[in-house]
Design a protein around this motif. Structure first.
Motif, PDB file in Angstrom:
ATOM      1  N   MET A  61      20.176 -53.584  77.213  1.00  0.00           N
ATOM      2  CA  MET A  61      19.132 -52.722  76.703  1.00  0.00           C
ATOM      3  C   MET A  61      17.778 -53.170  77.240  1.00  0.00           C
ATOM      4  SD  MET A  61      19.875 -50.911  73.464  1.00  0.00           S
ATOM      5  CE  MET A  61      21.456 -50.440  72.906  1.00  0.00           C
ATOM      6  N   SER A  62      16.921 -52.216  77.504  1.00  0.00           N
ATOM      7  CA  SER A  62      15.589 -52.515  78.025  1.00  0.00           C
ATOM      8  C   SER A  62      14.629 -52.805  76.886  1.00  0.00           C
ATOM      9  CB  SER A  62      15.061 -51.329  78.825  1.00  0.00           C
ATOM     10  OG  SER A  62      15.867 -51.088  79.934  1.00  0.00           O
ATOM     11  N   ALA A  86       7.421 -43.977  79.842  1.00  0.00           N
ATOM     12  CA  ALA A  86       8.513 -44.722  80.484  1.00  0.00           C
ATOM     13  C   ALA A  86       8.290 -46.232  80.364  1.00  0.00           C
ATOM     14  CB  ALA A  86       8.640 -44.320  81.947  1.00  0.00           C
ATOM     15  N   ALA A  87       7.046 -46.665  80.481  1.00  0.00           N
ATOM     16  CA  ALA A  87       6.748 -48.094  80.436  1.00  0.00           C
ATOM     17  C   ALA A  87       6.874 -48.672  79.026  1.00  0.00           C
ATOM     18  CB  ALA A  87       5.341 -48.345  80.966  1.00  0.00           C
ATOM     19  N   CYS A  88       6.600 -47.895  78.003  1.00  0.00           N
ATOM     20  CA  CYS A  88       6.560 -48.410  76.630  1.00  0.00           C
ATOM     21  C   CYS A  88       7.788 -48.092  75.809  1.00  0.00           C
ATOM     22  CB  CYS A  88       5.319 -47.858  75.929  1.00  0.00           C
ATOM     23  SG  CYS A  88       3.786 -48.406  76.662  1.00  0.00           S
ATOM     24  N   TRP A  89       8.768 -47.448  76.372  1.00  0.00           N
ATOM     25  CA  TRP A  89       9.956 -47.019  75.617  1.00  0.00           C
ATOM     26  C   TRP A  89      10.755 -48.210  75.142  1.00  0.00           C
ATOM     27  CZ3 TRP A  89      15.338 -46.858  77.240  1.00  0.00           C
ATOM     28  CH2 TRP A  89      16.162 -46.168  76.361  1.00  0.00           C
ATOM     29  N   LYS A  90      11.191 -48.150  73.888  1.00  0.00           N
ATOM     30  CA  LYS A  90      12.080 -49.158  73.312  1.00  0.00           C
ATOM     31  C   LYS A  90      13.311 -48.433  72.799  1.00  0.00           C
ATOM     32  CE  LYS A  90       8.361 -52.036  71.530  1.00  0.00           C
ATOM     33  NZ  LYS A  90       7.753 -52.589  70.315  1.00  0.00           N
ATOM     34  N   PRO A  91      14.495 -48.815  73.259  1.00  0.00           N
ATOM     35  CA  PRO A  91      15.702 -48.172  72.762  1.00  0.00           C
ATOM     36  C   PRO A  91      15.914 -48.505  71.283  1.00  0.00           C
ATOM     37  CG  PRO A  91      16.258 -49.995  74.204  1.00  0.00           C
ATOM     38  CD  PRO A  91      14.773 -49.846  74.238  1.00  0.00           C
ATOM     39  N   LYS A  92      16.507 -47.570  70.553  1.00  0.00           N
ATOM     40  CA  LYS A  92      16.798 -47.815  69.142  1.00  0.00           C
ATOM     41  C   LYS A  92      17.926 -48.831  69.038  1.00  0.00           C
ATOM     42  CE  LYS A  92      15.258 -43.293  67.751  1.00  0.00           C
ATOM     43  NZ  LYS A  92      15.572 -42.000  67.230  1.00  0.00           N
ATOM     44  N   SER A  93      17.778 -49.757  68.123  1.00  0.00           N
ATOM     45  CA  SER A  93      18.766 -50.835  67.970  1.00  0.00           C
ATOM     46  C   SER A  93      20.023 -50.337  67.296  1.00  0.00           C
ATOM     47  CB  SER A  93      18.177 -51.962  67.138  1.00  0.00           C
ATOM     48  OG  SER A  93      17.044 -52.460  67.787  1.00  0.00           O
TER      49      SER A  93
END
Length: 67
Positions: A1-2, A60-67
């Motif tokens: 995950m990113s 795109a730079a600040c996206w956080k995938p949902k855990s």
């Protein structure tokens, strides 16, 4: 995950720099990619596309995938 600031997000931001929505597509967010691409394309016609273009890069730079 990113994670924010990860290599994947930096690569996605660079992709969105060249083509709005491409970074979101690289991240697997198809609907968001389509929205960015279409909105930016339409707004470039009236010279306001740069706003969405910058938003696309930032998203795109600040996206956080949902855990």
């Amino acid at each position: 995950m990113s994670n924010q600031g990860s290599t994947g997000n930096v690569l996605a931001a660079i992709c969105s720099f060249f083509i709005p929505g491409l970074g979101q597509l690289v991240q697997g967010r198809l609907m968001k990619a389509a929205i960015h691409f279409v909105l930016c394309s339409l707004l470039w016609i009236i010279l306001l596309g740069w706003i969405v273009h910058i938003w696309s890069i930032w998203d795109a730079a600040c996206w956080k995938p949902k855990s």
